[in-house]
Design a protein around this motif. Structure first.
Motif, PDB file in Angstrom:
ATOM      1  N   LEU A   1       2.259  -3.937  16.128  1.00  0.00           N
ATOM      2  CA  LEU A   1       1.782  -3.926  15.083  1.00  0.00           C
ATOM      3  C   LEU A   1       0.329  -3.488  15.548  1.00  0.00           C
ATOM      4  CD1 LEU A   1       3.595  -6.961  13.447  1.00  0.00           C
ATOM      5  CD2 LEU A   1       3.682  -4.163  13.087  1.00  0.00           C
ATOM      6  N   PHE A   2      -0.361  -2.336  14.399  1.00  0.00           N
ATOM      7  CA  PHE A   2      -1.545  -2.684  13.505  1.00  0.00           C
ATOM      8  C   PHE A   2      -2.214  -2.192  12.251  1.00  0.00           C
ATOM      9  CE2 PHE A   2       0.141   1.588  14.454  1.00  0.00           C
ATOM     10  CZ  PHE A   2      -0.153   2.470  13.387  1.00  0.00           C
ATOM     11  N   ARG A   3      -3.849  -2.543  12.211  1.00  0.00           N
ATOM     12  CA  ARG A   3      -4.438  -2.503  11.682  1.00  0.00           C
ATOM     13  C   ARG A   3      -6.101  -1.925  11.894  1.00  0.00           C
ATOM     14  NH1 ARG A   3      -4.038  -4.795   5.455  1.00  0.00           N
ATOM     15  NH2 ARG A   3      -5.779  -4.979   5.125  1.00  0.00           N
TER      16      ARG A   3
ATOM     17  N   LEU B   1      -8.442   2.280   4.810  1.00  0.00           N
ATOM     18  CA  LEU B   1      -7.053   1.622   6.039  1.00  0.00           C
ATOM     19  C   LEU B   1      -6.034   2.225   6.073  1.00  0.00           C
ATOM     20  CD1 LEU B   1      -6.462  -1.776   6.165  1.00  0.00           C
ATOM     21  CD2 LEU B   1      -5.016  -1.387   3.851  1.00  0.00           C
ATOM     22  N   VAL B   2      -6.273   1.972   7.736  1.00  0.00           N
ATOM     23  CA  VAL B   2      -4.800   2.580   8.278  1.00  0.00           C
ATOM     24  C   VAL B   2      -3.811   1.260   9.195  1.00  0.00           C
ATOM     25  CG1 VAL B   2      -4.298   3.829   9.723  1.00  0.00           C
ATOM     26  CG2 VAL B   2      -5.523   4.560   8.271  1.00  0.00           C
TER      27      VAL B   2
ATOM     28  N   GLU C   1      -4.689   4.790   3.976  1.00  0.00           N
ATOM     29  CA  GLU C   1      -4.720   5.387   1.696  1.00  0.00           C
ATOM     30  C   GLU C   1      -6.709   4.719   2.087  1.00  0.00           C
ATOM     31  OE1 GLU C   1      -4.353   2.575  -2.155  1.00  0.00           O
ATOM     32  OE2 GLU C   1      -3.225   1.821  -0.251  1.00  0.00           O
ATOM     33  N   THR C   2      -6.663   5.984   0.918  1.00  0.00           N
ATOM     34  CA  THR C   2      -8.571   5.306  -0.065  1.00  0.00           C
ATOM     35  C   THR C   2      -8.476   4.151  -0.120  1.00  0.00           C
ATOM     36  OG1 THR C   2      -8.445   7.624   1.381  1.00  0.00           O
ATOM     37  CG2 THR C   2     -10.621   6.610  -0.056  1.00  0.00           C
TER      38      THR C   2
ATOM     39  N   SER D   1      -3.965   8.998   0.832  1.00  0.00           N
ATOM     40  CA  SER D   1      -4.412   9.217   2.506  1.00  0.00           C
ATOM     41  C   SER D   1      -4.906   9.452   2.715  1.00  0.00           C
ATOM     42  CB  SER D   1      -1.993   9.235   2.843  1.00  0.00           C
ATOM     43  OG  SER D   1      -2.258  10.808   2.565  1.00  0.00           O
ATOM     44  N   LEU D   2      -5.366   9.233   4.281  1.00  0.00           N
ATOM     45  CA  LEU D   2      -6.711   9.690   4.823  1.00  0.00           C
ATOM     46  C   LEU D   2      -6.224  11.176   5.553  1.00  0.00           C
ATOM     47  CD1 LEU D   2      -7.356   6.463   6.396  1.00  0.00           C
ATOM     48  CD2 LEU D   2      -8.551   7.429   4.123  1.00  0.00           C
ATOM     49  N   SER D   3      -7.253  12.093   5.688  1.00  0.00           N
ATOM     50  CA  SER D   3      -6.625  13.427   6.372  1.00  0.00           C
ATOM     51  C   SER D   3      -6.532  13.542   7.640  1.00  0.00           C
ATOM     52  CB  SER D   3      -8.793  14.123   6.497  1.00  0.00           C
ATOM     53  OG  SER D   3      -8.073  15.757   7.408  1.00  0.00           O
TER      54      SER D   3
END
Length: 195
Positions: A28-30, A52-53, A80-81, A93-95
């Motif tokens: 799991l990652f954040r 955030l990813v 998400e931005t 969502s991020l590029s």
């Protein structure tokens, strides 16, 4: 501008099975960037963003049988931005952050001299940037690769790789408001000689 700062947290596990021939992992990652670069509509860039990813990743690597090796990975990701000076980017969502990716590479050795390989890659849809006003989405795609090699001796071997076997048309990379096409079908024949 000052450097951007990112906080990353990861929790993982690893299991060795089949008498330790095969390794299974999960994580799991954040990651959160609290002062991300962001450009407002007038073109001024500041460190006013928050991105955030987070997600989960699985992998398997090792030998399923004596002559059969495999490496595979699957990831689910959400991005998400959270804050930006470009109001249209908030909540997007991020590029270049696909929600899902998958890869597989497996080889089988026959009679100790001939090896066959097969690979598959999946890339989920990606946006070209994080502004909803001008964002474009690159569609998801699959590509397939294949390989055969022959060992003439301990010192001489020959290998043929075929990439993008089905000649799939896909977007290789996104960014800067443009899409760059991925490579079509190609092949490489290589000889390996050890001295």
């Amino acid at each position: 501008l000052d450097p951007e700062q990112t906080s990353t947290f990861e929790l993982g596990t690893k299991w060795d099975v089949l008498k330790e021939r095969l390794s299974l992992t999960a994580a799991l990652f954040r990651s959160e960037k609290t002062n991300a670069r962001t450009t407002d509509p007038s073109g001024i860039t500041t460190l006013g963003g928050n991105q955030l990813v987070q997600g989960i990743e699985f992998s398997m690597t090792g030998s399923i049988a004596k002559n059969w090796q495999v490496f595979t990975g699957y990831a689910i990701m959400e991005s998400e931005t959270k804050a930006s000076t470009a109001a249209g980017a908030i909540g997007q969502s991020l590029s270049n952050a696909p929600p899902q990716t998958f890869n597989l590479w497996t080889t089988y050795t026959l009679l100790e001299k001939t090896q066959f390989g097969f690979g598959a890659q999946y890339m989920g849809p990606r946006t070209s940037n994080d502004s909803s006003a001008s964002a474009r989405t690159a569609p998801s795609y699959w590509t397939l690769d294949a390989m055969v090699s022959y060992k003439f001796s301990e010192k001489v071997s020959l290998r043929l790789n075929i990439y993008n076997l089905a000649n799939e048309r896909f977007v290789g990379s996104v960014g800067g408001g443009q899409f760059v096409p991925g490579a079509g079908r190609s092949a490489a024949l290589t000889a390996s000689i050890k001295f």
